[in-house]
Design a protein around this motif. Sequence first.
Motif, PDB file in Angstrom:
ATOM      1  N   ASP A  72      37.531  37.914  29.729  1.00 23.09           N
ATOM      2  CA  ASP A  72      36.576  36.850  29.890  1.00 23.09           C
ATOM      3  C   ASP A  72      35.901  37.130  31.091  1.00 23.09           C
ATOM      4  OD1 ASP A  72      37.693  35.871  27.447  1.00 23.09           O
ATOM      5  OD2 ASP A  72      38.871  34.180  28.359  1.00 23.09           O
ATOM      6  N   THR A  75      32.037  31.266  33.060  1.00 26.78           N
ATOM      7  CA  THR A  75      30.572  30.924  32.680  1.00 26.78           C
ATOM      8  C   THR A  75      30.864  29.247  32.851  1.00 26.78           C
ATOM      9  OG1 THR A  75      31.134  30.869  30.514  1.00 26.78           O
ATOM     10  CG2 THR A  75      30.070  32.768  31.273  1.00 26.78           C
ATOM     11  N   TRP A  90      32.895  33.455  28.812  1.00 27.04           N
ATOM     12  CA  TRP A  90      32.421  34.182  27.613  1.00 27.04           C
ATOM     13  C   TRP A  90      33.219  35.555  27.356  1.00 27.04           C
ATOM     14  CZ3 TRP A  90      30.297  39.091  27.277  1.00 27.04           C
ATOM     15  CH2 TRP A  90      29.611  39.427  26.102  1.00 27.04           C
ATOM     16  N   ARG A  91      33.648  35.502  26.237  1.00 22.58           N
ATOM     17  CA  ARG A  91      34.817  36.434  25.937  1.00 22.58           C
ATOM     18  C   ARG A  91      34.205  37.677  25.250  1.00 22.58           C
ATOM     19  NH1 ARG A  91      40.058  34.254  23.711  1.00 22.58           N
ATOM     20  NH2 ARG A  91      39.933  33.518  25.791  1.00 22.58           N
ATOM     21  N   ASP A  92      34.020  38.897  26.198  1.00 18.46           N
ATOM     22  CA  ASP A  92      33.454  40.075  25.723  1.00 18.46           C
ATOM     23  C   ASP A  92      33.923  40.710  24.323  1.00 18.46           C
ATOM     24  OD1 ASP A  92      31.763  42.544  26.838  1.00 18.46           O
ATOM     25  OD2 ASP A  92      33.844  43.269  26.043  1.00 18.46           O
ATOM     26  N   TRP A  97      31.572  31.885  23.192  1.00 20.42           N
ATOM     27  CA  TRP A  97      31.536  31.207  24.434  1.00 20.42           C
ATOM     28  C   TRP A  97      32.558  30.258  24.086  1.00 20.42           C
ATOM     29  CZ3 TRP A  97      27.969  31.678  28.493  1.00 20.42           C
ATOM     30  CH2 TRP A  97      26.935  32.734  28.406  1.00 20.42           C
ATOM     31  N   GLN A 111      29.283  31.401  18.943  1.00 22.62           N
ATOM     32  CA  GLN A 111      29.350  32.898  18.775  1.00 22.62           C
ATOM     33  C   GLN A 111      27.878  33.004  19.219  1.00 22.62           C
ATOM     34  OE1 GLN A 111      31.219  35.639  17.424  1.00 22.62           O
ATOM     35  NE2 GLN A 111      29.385  36.539  18.478  1.00 22.62           N
ATOM     36  N   PRO A 119      26.854  37.657  30.202  1.00 20.99           N
ATOM     37  CA  PRO A 119      26.591  36.465  30.067  1.00 20.99           C
ATOM     38  C   PRO A 119      25.562  35.687  31.311  1.00 20.99           C
ATOM     39  CG  PRO A 119      28.798  36.533  30.980  1.00 20.99           C
ATOM     40  CD  PRO A 119      28.189  37.820  30.618  1.00 20.99           C
ATOM     41  N   ALA A 121      24.479  31.953  31.786  1.00 21.78           N
ATOM     42  CA  ALA A 121      24.674  30.556  31.247  1.00 21.78           C
ATOM     43  C   ALA A 121      23.756  29.742  32.252  1.00 21.78           C
ATOM     44  CB  ALA A 121      25.953  30.082  31.119  1.00 21.78           C
ATOM     45  N   HIS A 132      23.470  28.485  26.371  1.00 22.04           N
ATOM     46  CA  HIS A 132      24.000  29.759  26.115  1.00 22.04           C
ATOM     47  C   HIS A 132      23.123  30.950  26.417  1.00 22.04           C
ATOM     48  CE1 HIS A 132      26.862  27.054  23.885  1.00 22.04           C
ATOM     49  NE2 HIS A 132      27.966  27.625  24.617  1.00 22.04           N
ATOM     50  N   ILE A 134      22.595  35.418  26.996  1.00 22.67           N
ATOM     51  CA  ILE A 134      23.092  36.753  27.503  1.00 22.67           C
ATOM     52  C   ILE A 134      21.898  37.941  27.775  1.00 22.67           C
ATOM     53  CG2 ILE A 134      25.298  36.490  26.129  1.00 22.67           C
ATOM     54  CD1 ILE A 134      22.657  39.121  24.940  1.00 22.67           C
TER      55      ILE A 134
END
Length: 319
Positions: A72, A75, A90-92, A97, A111, A119, A121, A132, A134
């Motif tokens: 992660d 964020t 945020w999970r790569d 999120w 998602q 990320p 944010a 959110h 990216i």
Amino acid sequence: MTKFLAAAATFAVLTMIIASTVFSQTSLRNAMDTDADGRADFSVFRPSNNVWYINQSGGGFSIQTFGLANEDFITPGDYDGDGKGDIGVWRDVNGIWYHLNSSDGTFSATQFGISGDEPVARDFDGDGRTDHGIVRRTNGTMVWYVLKSHDNSYMVQQFGLSSDYIAPGDYDGDGKFDIAVQRPGATASSQSIFYVYQSSNSAVKVVAWGVGNDLVVPGDYDGDHKTDFAILREGATPTSSLVWFVLLSSNGQALAVPFGTTGDDLNAQNDYDGDGKTDIAIWRNSTGQFWVRRSTDGVYTATQWGVPNDYPVASYDTH
């Protein structure tokens, strides 16, 4: 090294404009203000157990297990718009999120993004809630994708080169975060250039500030509700001083402040004294202390919070 460490117009209308402007500049503080007392809280994330430790400036503390250090990115933000910081990651691996809403304690998952994105944010639409967002580096360019919180619409904007560093902020003071990048020079000592896509008029502002190896440390250091161009320069050796260089948007003056040590400290700037100005601050790994240069009076303070190898959450805005 975990991603956490790699990463780091009538009166009524006028009132709305002022409120909107304040929203943008306070949003970075609100991301770190979990008790809504107008001051950022000292917060660390511990990669060894995935726990957030928050020392609330209004009194008390909170301990929350949340996220996975090896997957992660931190964020934090005010995703529910209640003026309090929400714990978030945020999970790569899946582009999701995750955050805890401070307003009601509920858990949210959204998602947005894919593996390899970065990320970002921020409050791009000026509604007082963190959006959110990216950044995707592809074909030599940088593309920004934002899911706006006020109407769930999408914004897609190509801006920057894939080798640039992101540097979002409200540089024009319209209450919305601007898409911006820092472009390093060809060498470590070459001039860096900031490029800002201003949300107020879609014009591109170009400012030369810093050199190739400097870190971007955005904030409103003079309290005029605009993000200042600010960089942090590391020294040649681990014991060398860190130097903060800030171009104040209020008067165009340059500020240079030696504060911190290159080999031991991580930047942790935010508004800890609640005066509306970003305080220059660091977190010292060897001692687990936050050191703050208060903008109210220039006094230096130290607060014990954390242990070696923790990560100061305030560093999430560094690039």
